[in-house]
Design a protein around this motif. Structure first.
Motif, PDB file in Angstrom:
ATOM      1  N   THR A 193       0.856  -0.927   0.005  1.00 58.69           N
ATOM      2  CA  THR A 193      -0.087  -0.286   0.071  1.00 58.69           C
ATOM      3  C   THR A 193       0.973   1.446   0.319  1.00 58.69           C
ATOM      4  OG1 THR A 193      -1.422  -1.051   0.944  1.00 58.69           O
ATOM      5  CG2 THR A 193      -1.648   1.478   1.637  1.00 58.69           C
ATOM      6  N   GLU A 194       1.773   1.587   0.429  1.00 57.69           N
ATOM      7  CA  GLU A 194       2.932   2.642   1.228  1.00 57.69           C
ATOM      8  C   GLU A 194       3.525   2.267  -0.220  1.00 57.69           C
ATOM      9  OE1 GLU A 194       6.939   4.230   2.870  1.00 57.69           O
ATOM     10  OE2 GLU A 194       5.726   2.165   3.595  1.00 57.69           O
ATOM     11  N   ALA A 195       3.802   1.638  -1.182  1.00 53.36           N
ATOM     12  CA  ALA A 195       4.309   1.165  -2.684  1.00 53.36           C
ATOM     13  C   ALA A 195       3.694   2.238  -3.567  1.00 53.36           C
ATOM     14  CB  ALA A 195       4.819  -0.081  -2.963  1.00 53.36           C
ATOM     15  N   LEU A 196       1.690   1.886  -3.142  1.00 54.97           N
ATOM     16  CA  LEU A 196       1.051   2.358  -4.081  1.00 54.97           C
ATOM     17  C   LEU A 196       0.885   4.047  -4.049  1.00 54.97           C
ATOM     18  CD1 LEU A 196      -2.032  -0.623  -4.568  1.00 54.97           C
ATOM     19  CD2 LEU A 196       0.204  -0.183  -5.832  1.00 54.97           C
ATOM     20  N   PHE A 197       0.782   4.659  -3.269  1.00 50.69           N
ATOM     21  CA  PHE A 197       0.854   5.459  -2.303  1.00 50.69           C
ATOM     22  C   PHE A 197       2.438   6.763  -3.328  1.00 50.69           C
ATOM     23  CE2 PHE A 197      -2.088   5.233   1.246  1.00 50.69           C
ATOM     24  CZ  PHE A 197      -3.040   5.631   0.518  1.00 50.69           C
ATOM     25  N   GLU A 198       3.316   5.845  -2.980  1.00 51.68           N
ATOM     26  CA  GLU A 198       4.279   6.550  -3.872  1.00 51.68           C
ATOM     27  C   GLU A 198       4.134   6.378  -4.863  1.00 51.68           C
ATOM     28  OE1 GLU A 198       7.459   4.228  -1.414  1.00 51.68           O
ATOM     29  OE2 GLU A 198       7.341   5.420   0.175  1.00 51.68           O
ATOM     30  N   ARG A 199       4.062   5.678  -5.293  1.00 56.69           N
ATOM     31  CA  ARG A 199       3.951   5.634  -7.122  1.00 56.69           C
ATOM     32  C   ARG A 199       2.778   6.511  -7.335  1.00 56.69           C
ATOM     33  NH1 ARG A 199       7.476   2.116  -9.313  1.00 56.69           N
ATOM     34  NH2 ARG A 199       6.667   1.766 -11.339  1.00 56.69           N
TER      35      ARG A 199
END
Length: 237
Positions: A193-199
């Protein structure tokens, strides 16, 4: 006659009493999006005065359900950890849904059902569809990442090695309280989820906990499909 307790029994009554108060429950629910909020913001969301909010927050602190984050002279409150969030989510699953009495409440309910954070991982229709996608693509099998899954997640910025070292379950199913199907929880769900926010594939919504799946995210994660309660997930050729 006094009740007898085994020495290893957990004393759940004090914690249950803390959560049972409507004002404190509203504050805890507001913190379920994983962010730290100021006392004034929590007072507004719970519909109480600043003095009343401070009194309730002191009790939640004493009960170790929330913790304080200090930034200069400012103090912010957040849930004491993912264990507290899991308890709140379980209670949400077994509780009755509040009646919708206005167009605003109807819109908020729709947004939360579409996509939201379950503390630090993606939930709602988007979260359920994401787990379906991981399984259909052969990236997740029985709660474990496959070699292909590990490669795919590393490509979008998930530090899989660090996730494996986290002091929480790796990739458990988390039963979604609106969809009644599983979304991805645990350390892997949080890191993804953190990666999806960052992308920029998902973004914070207009109300607490709500998440928006961006056009790019819908294309990359769900083949551009509109999310429904039974979104079909097409496996890549």
């Amino acid at each position: 006659m006094a009740a007898e307790h085994l020495t290893r029994d957990a004393d759940i009554a004090p914690v249950a009493a803390l959560i049972a108060d409507p004002t404190r429950a509203a504050m805890l629910n507001a913190l379920l999006d994983g962010r730290a909020l100021a006392a004034g913001e929590l007072a507004r969301l719970a519909g109480v005065s600043a003095a009343t909010a401070s009194s309730h927050l002191a009790k939640l602190l004493e009960g170790r359900l929330v913790e304080v984050v200090s930034q200069g002279r400012h103090r912010y409150y957040r849930l004491a950890g993912h264990d507290v969030a899991e308890v709140l989510e379980v209670l949400a699953r077994v509780s009755a849904r509040p009646a919708v009495r206005s167009l605003r409440q109807s819109r908020q309910a729709r947004l939360l059902e579409e996509a939201r954070t379950c503390y630090d991982h993606l939930a709602g229709r988007a979260g359920v569809a994401l787990l379906d996608r991981l399984r259909a693509d052969g990236h997740l099998d029985g709660g474990e990442l496959t070699a292909a899954g590990e490669r795919a997640l590393k490509l979008i910025g998930v530090d899989v090695d660090a996730v494996r070292k986290a002091r929480r379950r790796f990739a458990p199913d988390c039963l979604d309280w609106t969809e009644r199907r599983a979304h991805l929880g645990g350390a892997l769900g949080a890191a993804l989820t953190e990666a999806l926010f960052e992308r920029g594939w998902i973004a914070r919504g207009s109300i607490p906990r709500a998440v928006t799946v961006t056009e790019e995210g819908r294309r990359e994660l769900f083949h551009g499909k509109e999310l429904t309660s039974h979104t079909p997930v097409t496996q890549h050729p």
